[in-house]
Scaffold this motif. Structure first.
Motif, PDB file in Angstrom:
ATOM      1  N   PRO A  84      -9.205  -6.355   0.922  1.00  0.00           N
ATOM      2  CA  PRO A  84      -7.884  -6.489   0.407  1.00  0.00           C
ATOM      3  C   PRO A  84      -7.462  -7.385  -0.589  1.00  0.00           C
ATOM      4  CG  PRO A  84      -7.710  -6.113   2.557  1.00  0.00           C
ATOM      5  CD  PRO A  84      -9.322  -6.691   2.268  1.00  0.00           C
ATOM      6  N   SER A 108      -6.679  -6.339  -4.552  1.00  0.00           N
ATOM      7  CA  SER A 108      -5.546  -6.440  -5.009  1.00  0.00           C
ATOM      8  C   SER A 108      -5.726  -7.350  -6.346  1.00  0.00           C
ATOM      9  CB  SER A 108      -4.556  -7.395  -3.917  1.00  0.00           C
ATOM     10  OG  SER A 108      -4.556  -6.422  -2.921  1.00  0.00           O
ATOM     11  N   ALA A 164      -4.200  -9.904   0.738  1.00  0.00           N
ATOM     12  CA  ALA A 164      -3.711  -8.795  -0.500  1.00  0.00           C
ATOM     13  C   ALA A 164      -2.887  -9.553  -1.355  1.00  0.00           C
ATOM     14  CB  ALA A 164      -3.010  -7.503  -0.127  1.00  0.00           C
TER      15      ALA A 164
END
Length: 351
Positions: A26, A30, A303
């Motif tokens: 994540p 991201s 993230a």
């Protein structure tokens, strides 16, 4: 290693990459999306070993609560591809900073011999969880052997829960698991509660038994109990443990990154890479994000950290681009201005 492959440089649109992201979880995806949306040439290298792979779902993730971990990553990969970013499946086995003062500042080498060079680097390789040495525990990790009440607690609510007490941190966990069930038992496995903790457990109806734990009871692929050294079995449908998250060191020494101990309640609970705001490190152009910098971060916060680190790298590169453009403009002005003046051209103010 084949020499031709060793010298291969992965480029995007004919340019040396702006950023290589090492780690496709994540945080890494991201960060890569943030960079790709700013039209940066970015490649994510993913070894395909997400920390939460054994879990059935990721929780506390707004709008995607319960999504399967690998499904979430597949969605992230598609989003990145939509902005022109790329994911390379592979393992980084070496990395180093480049000298010479050129645009290329980093080089990473993959296990298959590919070499990627970039202006900046984002490390999001996460951690591995070191678990207590109890037979059968690792096999059930992320299923009914759990570590985070916020990640997994709702799914085992109102069921018998055992907590393996290996350090003072475990006694903090006990109270959080008690919020989810009135049937919680502490198994002492190397840690001893303080008088205050004993009183809290008694007041909250939390049972405490002497360990150590020697194994797990499983029936129909489901945990049913925790075996103790004295032969007793503590009924449990879930076992909470405090893992010891450790940074995946691998290629980090070549970049000058050294994991540091992480402490809680006076004990070392794992390691992490020291980082400042937006994942800044002491190495220019190199940032870190996710569990590698914060072992306690959940999917959502990892993230978010990746996004902020990616944005910060883009800002640094934008300033660098501007500085180079200014230098080129000044160099061009020094060469062109005398000839332009000889032709009677109007001089631009500031030149």
């Amino acid at each position: 290693m084949d020499e031709q492959v060793d010298e291969q440089v992965l480029e995007q649109d004919g340019r040396v990459l702006d950023v290589v992201v090492v780690g496709g979880g994540p945080a890494g995806l991201s960060g890569a999306v943030a960079l790709a949306r700013s039209r940066r040439g970015v490649v994510v290298v993913d070894a395909g070993e997400p920390r939460n792979a054994p879990a059935q779902g990721a929780h506390n993730l707004l709008s995607r609560d319960g999504v399967a971990p690998r499904e979430l990553l597949a969605i992230g990969r598609r989003e990145l591809a939509g902005y022109g970013g790329e994911v390379v499946d592979g393992e980084v086995v070496a990395a180093r900073r480049l000298g010479g003062g050129g645009a290329e500042r980093f080089e990473v080498v993959l296990a298959d011999g590919r070499v990627l060079r970039s202006r900046a680097l984002l490390v999001t390789t996460g951690v591995t969880d070191e678990l207590p040495d109890v037979p059968g525990l690792r096999q059930r990790w992320g299923r009914d052997v759990l570590h985070c009440p916020y990640c997994h607690g709702w799914e085992v609510r109102e069921q018998p829960i055992a907590v393996l007490a290996t350090s003072p941190v475990s006694f903090h966990q006990v109270l959080l698991w008690r919020q989810l069930s009135d049937d919680v038992t502490v198994v002492l496995h190397g840690a001893e509660p303080s008088e205050e903790q004993w009183e809290r457990f008694a007041a909250r109806g939390i049972a405490v038994v002497e360990g150590p734990a020697t194994g797990l009871r499983v029936a129909g692929d489901a945990l049913t109990g925790v075996e103790l050294a004295d032969g007793h079995v503590v009924p449990a449908r879930a076992l909470a443990v405090a893992s010891r998250p450790l940074v995946r060191e691998g290629f980090l020494p070549g970049l000058g990154l050294v994991p540091a101990p992480v402490e809680a309640m006076g004990v070392v609970i794992g390691t992490a890479l020291p980082a400042g705001p937006a994942g800044a490190t002491d190495v220019p152009g190199l940032r870190v994000a996710g569990n590698v910098a914060d072992p306690m971060a959940q999917v959502g916060s990892s993230a978010a950290a990746g996004t902020m680190a990616g944005a910060a790298l883009n800002a640094e590169l934008a300033a660098e681009d501007a500085d180079r453009a200014v230098a080129a403009r000044r160099a061009g002005a020094a060469l062109v201005a005398p000839r332009a003046e000889a032709a009677g051209a109007v001089r631009v103010p500031g030149r």
